[in-house]
Design a protein around this motif. Sequence first.
Motif, short mmCIF file in Angstrom:
data_model
loop_
_atom_site.label_atom_id
_atom_site.label_comp_id
_atom_site.label_asym_id
_atom_site.label_seq_id
_atom_site.Cartn_x
_atom_site.Cartn_y
_atom_site.Cartn_z
N PHE A 79 71.60 -23.67 -68.61
CA PHE A 79 70.23 -24.12 -68.75
C PHE A 79 69.82 -24.89 -67.49
O PHE A 79 70.54 -25.77 -67.04
N ARG A 80 68.67 -24.54 -66.94
CA ARG A 80 68.08 -25.34 -65.86
C ARG A 80 66.84 -26.03 -66.44
O ARG A 80 65.80 -25.42 -66.66
N VAL A 81 66.97 -27.33 -66.69
CA VAL A 81 65.92 -28.07 -67.38
C VAL A 81 66.01 -29.54 -66.99
O VAL A 81 67.09 -30.05 -66.71
N ASP A 82 64.86 -30.21 -66.95
CA ASP A 82 64.81 -31.62 -66.59
C ASP A 82 64.08 -32.43 -67.65
O ASP A 82 63.27 -31.90 -68.42
N ALA A 83 64.34 -33.74 -67.63
CA ALA A 83 63.52 -34.73 -68.34
C ALA A 83 63.21 -35.84 -67.35
O ALA A 83 63.99 -36.10 -66.43
N SER A 84 62.07 -36.49 -67.53
CA SER A 84 61.70 -37.59 -66.64
C SER A 84 60.58 -38.38 -67.27
O SER A 84 60.01 -37.99 -68.30
#
Length: 369
Positions: A5-10
């Motif tokens: 998975f290529r995913v971010d949170a910010s």
Amino acid sequence: MNVVFRVDASLRMGNGHVMRCLALADALRDLGANCTFISREHRGNLVDQIAKSGHKVLPLRQDDEDIEVQVYPRHASWLGVDWRTDAQQTIAALDGQPTDWLIVDHYALEKQWEQCMRPIVRKIMVIDDLADRPHDCDLLLDPNLGRHAVNYDRLLIRDTLTLLGPRYALLRPEFKHWRDYSLARRVQGKLDRILICMGGVDNDNVTGAVLEALEVCELPSGLQVIVVMGIHAPWLEQVRAQAANMARSVQVKVGVENMAELMADSDLCIGAAGSSTWERCCLGLPSIQVVLAANQEYIAQALDSVEAAVSLNASDIRNQLQEFFVCDQLKVRMQATSNLARQICKGQGAQIVAQFIGGEAHEDHATLQ
């Protein structure tokens, strides 16, 4: 099967992308898949939470959080670097690891980035709910209500299978577990507990505005209010102080792990019109939704159109909430909203999508669309 998975949170993009990917990763793990997350260390990231969930995580360093890169796609700056750098760093993180599926959930990435991944992964899946940029992928998931294949006709450069609609919304299994209990509670037509949840971040402190508005609304005397906030919410301490000074009982919970139970035990939710919309629908929880970002407008409009939720303007919460609570036959209206919402999502999307990715689905293409 190896899935990456290529995913971010910010603080800018919130937690929703990572949370729905975790729901899918857990469902894939149940089928025997090995899941790895590649996620950038933005302020407000969920790298530690991903690791605690039992999945491998490969963090990407963030040197300058405020860097402004390209202007396209619309959310390009959310990436923190330019797309070529991100592609190079992602490839380096994979370090030759065989990858059956690369699952991309990021508004800042599109076909150019995906084409860089083509030589090193077997298949690519994109999770999107904007339909605003082209993709080079084998499978595209958009859980929005009212989304149709025609919305992506000019955005998919190959023969891509599309899974569209809330049936495929990626929810954790506890929402399906609490569904029957939650729906059974709705027939009582009570208003004893309100849940407030503006997502994991709530940069503009809409939570505080809702609490302020509730102070002047005509509400039952014994009504309880529960506020749920993320561990990185910038207004957390201010909301705690505000709640402590309110006349009625207000509990502030942080980083909860029993969200489905809290929703099931609530009679009304005031929440952001983001991915948690499908959680509320699954549980038939009557909802007042607030648009906190441009990408939530489509969801709010879609639910409005079928009267499965009530939408408020974030700039006029006080007056609109007062009007809502003094309307005639409030409980009847809440029950009607619940009955419509529960038909939209039944909480099985993560399992359906995982089985499809794992080659165990028995539905044909037409049914999936």
